[in-house]
Design an enzyme around this catalytic site. Structure first.
Site, mmCIF file in Angstrom:
data_model
loop_
_atom_site.group_PDB
_atom_site.id
_atom_site.type_symbol
_atom_site.label_atom_id
_atom_site.label_comp_id
_atom_site.label_asym_id
_atom_site.label_seq_id
_atom_site.Cartn_x
_atom_site.Cartn_y
_atom_site.Cartn_z
ATOM 1 C CB SER A 32 -0.923 0.143 1.197
ATOM 2 O OG SER A 32 -0.184 -0.163 2.543
ATOM 3 N N GLY A 69 -1.932 -4.479 1.111
ATOM 4 C CA GLY A 69 -1.866 -5.560 1.969
ATOM 5 C C GLY A 69 -1.123 -6.671 1.541
ATOM 6 C CG ASN A 98 1.215 -5.487 4.462
ATOM 7 O OD1 ASN A 98 0.659 -4.624 5.209
ATOM 8 N ND2 ASN A 98 1.414 -5.198 3.304
ATOM 9 C CG ASP A 178 -3.837 5.136 7.925
ATOM 10 O OD1 ASP A 178 -2.868 5.988 7.720
ATOM 11 O OD2 ASP A 178 -4.140 4.284 6.771
ATOM 12 C CG HIS A 181 -1.513 3.817 4.446
ATOM 13 N ND1 HIS A 181 -2.262 3.326 5.403
ATOM 14 C CD2 HIS A 181 -0.876 2.787 3.954
ATOM 15 C CE1 HIS A 181 -2.412 1.877 5.385
ATOM 16 N NE2 HIS A 181 -1.571 1.549 4.341
#
Length: 204
Positions: A32, A69, A98, A178, A181
Site C-alpha cells: 500500500s 496488503g 505487512n 490512520d 499511510h
C-alpha cells in the site's frame, strides 16, 4: 524528374533513419505504501517517478504492480508473471512491511525477498531493494526485521534503500488519518528519497 528525386530522397531518409527505441520498463512491486492507498493514483510516488523520467528525457515506462496488503509471499507468487509480461530493465522491490506488521517469520520474508531478487536478475533486470522499519513496540523483532534487509542486500550485492519512509519519520502531518499511510503531500518527498538509489540503475 526533380519530383522523383525528392521522393527517392525522402524514402531513403525514412528507410535508414533509426526507429525510435521502445521505452525500457521499470516495475514497482510493493504494498500500500507504493500503491497509492488513500490518494489518487496519479499522486503516488511511482506515478511521480514516471513524470520525472519524462521531464528528464529518460525513455522509461513505469509499471506499478503494488497491491495494498501485499506480503513478500504474495509478491513472490506474482513476480514471474510480471517479469514475463513486462520484461523490466529495473525491478524495485518494496515489500516486507505487512510481513512485519503481522509478525510473520522473518526467515520466510528474507527467503521470499531473496527469491525475488534472483528472479529479477535472471530475467535481466537491475534490482533495487527497498527496506522498512517497524514501530519500536515490536521489540527485538523490529530490529531483526530491519537488519534482514541490509544483510540480504549485502549478500546479494544489490542496490539498496534502507527505509522507504525515512523522510517522513518525524513529520506526522505527512500521514493520513490512520497514521500509517503517507498522504499526497508526502509523495514527492518519497520520490526524492528513492531517486538517488534508483538513478545509478538507469541506462545512460
Amino acid at each position: 524528374m526533380r519530383s522523383l528525386l525528392i521522393v527517392l530522397a525522402l524514402f531513403a531518409t525514412c528507410a535508414f533513419s533509426p526507429a525510435l527505441a521502445a521505452p525500457a520498463t521499470i516495475v514497482v512491486l510493493g504494498d500500500s505504501l507504493s500503491a497509492g492507498y488513500g490518494i489518487a493514483q496519479s499522486e503516488a510516488w511511482p506515478s511521480l517517478l514516471q513524470q520525472r523520467l519524462r521531464q528528464q528525457g529518460a525513455n522509461y515506462s513505469v509499471v506499478n504492480h503494488s497491491i495494498s496488503g501485499e506480503t513478500t509471499a504474495g509478491g513472490r507468487s506474482r513476480l514471474v508473471a510480471a517479469l514475463q509480461k513486462d520484461k523490466p530493465q529495473i525491478l524495485i522491490i518494496a515489500l516486507g512491511a505487512n510481513d512485519g506488521l503481522r509478525g510473520l517469520p522473518l526467515t520466510q520474508m528474507q527467503d521470499n525477498l531473496r527469491a525475488m531478487i534472483r528472479a529479477g536478475r535472471q530475467s535481466g533486470a537491475r534490482v533495487l531493494l527497498v527496506g522498512m522499519r517497524l514501530p519500536p513496540n515490536y521489540g527485538p523483532y523490529a530490529e531483526d526485521f530491519f537488519q534482514r534487509f541490509a544483510r540480504l542486500a549485502d549478500s546479494e550485492k544489490t542496490a539498496y534503500l534502507p527505509f522507504l519512509l525515512e523522510p517522513l519519520n518525524t513529520r506526522p502531518e505527512l500521514f493520513q488519518n490512520d497514521r500509517l499511510h503517507p498522504n499526497a503531500a508526502a509523495q514527492p518527498l518519497l520520490l526524492d528519497h528513492i531517486w538517488p538509489a534508483l538513478r545509478p540503475l538507469l541506462k545512460k
